[in-house]
Motif scaffolding. Structure first.
Motif, PDB file in Angstrom:
ATOM      1  N   UNK A 282      22.936  54.201  30.138  1.00 24.74           N
ATOM      2  CA  UNK A 282      24.367  54.511  30.246  1.00 24.74           C
ATOM      3  C   UNK A 282      24.865  54.148  31.636  1.00 24.74           C
ATOM      4  N   UNK A 283      24.087  54.450  32.675  1.00 26.41           N
ATOM      5  CA  UNK A 283      24.488  54.118  34.042  1.00 26.41           C
ATOM      6  C   UNK A 283      24.602  52.609  34.204  1.00 26.41           C
ATOM      7  N   UNK A 284      23.613  51.863  33.695  1.00 26.14           N
ATOM      8  CA  UNK A 284      23.684  50.393  33.771  1.00 26.14           C
ATOM      9  C   UNK A 284      24.882  49.862  32.993  1.00 26.14           C
ATOM     10  N   UNK A 285      25.140  50.420  31.820  1.00 24.24           N
ATOM     11  CA  UNK A 285      26.298  49.996  31.027  1.00 24.24           C
ATOM     12  C   UNK A 285      27.597  50.258  31.784  1.00 24.24           C
ATOM     13  N   UNK A 286      27.722  51.436  32.383  1.00 19.65           N
ATOM     14  CA  UNK A 286      28.921  51.752  33.157  1.00 19.65           C
ATOM     15  C   UNK A 286      29.046  50.841  34.375  1.00 19.65           C
ATOM     16  N   UNK A 287      27.926  50.552  35.027  1.00 18.70           N
ATOM     17  CA  UNK A 287      27.943  49.647  36.176  1.00 18.70           C
ATOM     18  C   UNK A 287      28.412  48.254  35.773  1.00 18.70           C
ATOM     19  N   UNK A 288      27.874  47.751  34.687  1.00 23.77           N
ATOM     20  CA  UNK A 288      28.287  46.424  34.191  1.00 23.77           C
ATOM     21  C   UNK A 288      29.760  46.459  33.796  1.00 23.77           C
ATOM     22  N   UNK A 289      30.197  47.521  33.148  1.00 24.07           N
ATOM     23  CA  UNK A 289      31.600  47.641  32.741  1.00 24.07           C
ATOM     24  C   UNK A 289      32.515  47.686  33.967  1.00 24.07           C
ATOM     25  N   UNK A 290      32.155  48.450  34.992  1.00 18.51           N
ATOM     26  CA  UNK A 290      32.964  48.543  36.205  1.00 18.51           C
ATOM     27  C   UNK A 290      33.005  47.199  36.924  1.00 18.51           C
ATOM     28  N   UNK A 291      31.868  46.508  37.033  1.00 15.33           N
ATOM     29  CA  UNK A 291      31.837  45.184  37.663  1.00 15.33           C
ATOM     30  C   UNK A 291      32.700  44.203  36.875  1.00 15.33           C
ATOM     31  N   UNK A 292      32.620  44.277  35.551  1.00 13.10           N
ATOM     32  CA  UNK A 292      33.442  43.403  34.716  1.00 13.10           C
ATOM     33  C   UNK A 292      34.923  43.685  34.929  1.00 13.10           C
ATOM     34  N   UNK A 293      35.325  44.951  34.954  1.00 14.82           N
ATOM     35  CA  UNK A 293      36.733  45.308  35.157  1.00 14.82           C
ATOM     36  C   UNK A 293      37.211  44.910  36.547  1.00 14.82           C
ATOM     37  N   UNK A 294      36.361  45.066  37.563  1.00 15.19           N
ATOM     38  CA  UNK A 294      36.731  44.623  38.911  1.00 15.19           C
ATOM     39  C   UNK A 294      36.906  43.108  38.925  1.00 15.19           C
ATOM     40  N   UNK A 295      36.010  42.381  38.260  1.00 16.06           N
ATOM     41  CA  UNK A 295      36.127  40.914  38.182  1.00 16.06           C
ATOM     42  C   UNK A 295      37.412  40.491  37.490  1.00 16.06           C
ATOM     43  N   UNK A 296      37.737  41.152  36.365  1.00 13.38           N
ATOM     44  CA  UNK A 296      38.979  40.828  35.644  1.00 13.38           C
ATOM     45  C   UNK A 296      40.184  41.138  36.526  1.00 13.38           C
ATOM     46  N   UNK A 297      40.152  42.264  37.245  1.00  9.79           N
ATOM     47  CA  UNK A 297      41.267  42.628  38.122  1.00  9.79           C
ATOM     48  C   UNK A 297      41.442  41.609  39.243  1.00  9.79           C
ATOM     49  N   UNK A 298      40.338  41.183  39.850  1.00  9.75           N
ATOM     50  CA  UNK A 298      40.412  40.181  40.917  1.00  9.75           C
ATOM     51  C   UNK A 298      40.954  38.868  40.366  1.00  9.75           C
ATOM     52  N   UNK A 299      40.488  38.494  39.182  1.00 12.32           N
ATOM     53  CA  UNK A 299      40.981  37.262  38.560  1.00 12.32           C
ATOM     54  C   UNK A 299      42.488  37.346  38.310  1.00 12.32           C
ATOM     55  N   UNK A 300      42.972  38.492  37.823  1.00 15.63           N
ATOM     56  CA  UNK A 300      44.404  38.659  37.569  1.00 15.63           C
ATOM     57  C   UNK A 300      45.205  38.613  38.872  1.00 15.63           C
ATOM     58  N   UNK A 301      44.679  39.205  39.930  1.00 15.76           N
ATOM     59  CA  UNK A 301      45.380  39.171  41.220  1.00 15.76           C
ATOM     60  C   UNK A 301      45.463  37.741  41.732  1.00 15.76           C
ATOM     61  N   UNK A 302      44.372  36.991  41.626  1.00 18.85           N
ATOM     62  CA  UNK A 302      44.370  35.589  42.079  1.00 18.85           C
ATOM     63  C   UNK A 302      45.340  34.762  41.236  1.00 18.85           C
ATOM     64  N   UNK A 303      45.328  34.980  39.911  1.00 12.80           N
ATOM     65  CA  UNK A 303      46.271  34.264  39.044  1.00 12.80           C
ATOM     66  C   UNK A 303      47.711  34.613  39.393  1.00 12.80           C
ATOM     67  N   UNK A 304      47.954  35.866  39.706  1.00 13.36           N
ATOM     68  CA  UNK A 304      49.300  36.306  40.091  1.00 13.36           C
ATOM     69  C   UNK A 304      49.748  35.628  41.380  1.00 13.36           C
ATOM     70  N   UNK A 305      48.865  35.566  42.366  1.00 15.37           N
ATOM     71  CA  UNK A 305      49.204  34.919  43.635  1.00 15.37           C
ATOM     72  C   UNK A 305      49.473  33.431  43.420  1.00 15.37           C
ATOM     73  N   UNK A 306      48.649  32.788  42.608  1.00 14.00           N
ATOM     74  CA  UNK A 306      48.846  31.366  42.311  1.00 14.00           C
ATOM     75  C   UNK A 306      50.179  31.157  41.598  1.00 14.00           C
ATOM     76  N   UNK A 307      50.477  32.021  40.635  1.00 16.70           N
ATOM     77  CA  UNK A 307      51.738  31.923  39.908  1.00 16.70           C
ATOM     78  C   UNK A 307      52.927  32.104  40.848  1.00 16.70           C
ATOM     79  N   UNK A 308      52.832  33.047  41.777  1.00 14.73           N
ATOM     80  CA  UNK A 308      53.919  33.271  42.735  1.00 14.73           C
ATOM     81  C   UNK A 308      54.123  32.062  43.631  1.00 14.73           C
ATOM     82  N   UNK A 309      53.024  31.444  44.079  1.00 12.22           N
ATOM     83  CA  UNK A 309      53.151  30.249  44.912  1.00 12.22           C
ATOM     84  C   UNK A 309      53.806  29.117  44.133  1.00 12.22           C
ATOM     85  N   UNK A 310      53.378  28.909  42.892  1.00 12.63           N
ATOM     86  CA  UNK A 310      53.982  27.859  42.063  1.00 12.63           C
ATOM     87  C   UNK A 310      55.451  28.156  41.779  1.00 12.63           C
TER      88      UNK A 310
END
Length: 95
Positions: A7-35
């Motif tokens: 369960x701890x490993x699953x939660x860790x993987x889930x949290x890392x995945x959500x952080x990765x998705x959040x970072x990706x969305x922030x980068x996409x947002x910044x790119x969209x704003x620049x464009x």
């Protein structure tokens, strides 16, 4: 393996995945704003150019309309004088 470790490993993987998705969305947002900013500047420059062209064309149209009106008045005056001349010639010919 203990269920707690899984369960701890699953939660860790889930949290890392959500952080990765959040970072990706922030980068996409910044790119969209620049464009978006770049496109806004391009469209703003195009609008300024078109407004200047519109002003120049409006002035040209005013000049052409004035010229057209002047030429029409001259044509009317010349036609009127020709009709008077024709009437004069016709009256002289009758007498």
């Amino acid at each position: 393996m203990n269920i707690d470790v899984i369960v701890i490993w699953f939660l860790f993987v889930l949290i890392v995945f959500l952080i990765g998705v959040s970072v990706k969305k922030v980068i996409n947002n910044m790119t969209f704003n620049k464009l978006s900013d770049r496109n806004y500047r391009i469209l703003s420059d195009n609008l300024k150019f078109e407004m200047e062209s519109f002003q120049k064309n409006s002035q040209k149209i005013i000049v052409i309309d004035d010229l057209n009106e002047t030429l029409f008045k001259r044509l009317f005056t010349i036609t009127k004088e020709l009709l008077f001349l024709q009437k004069l010639i016709f009256d002289d010919y009758q007498n």
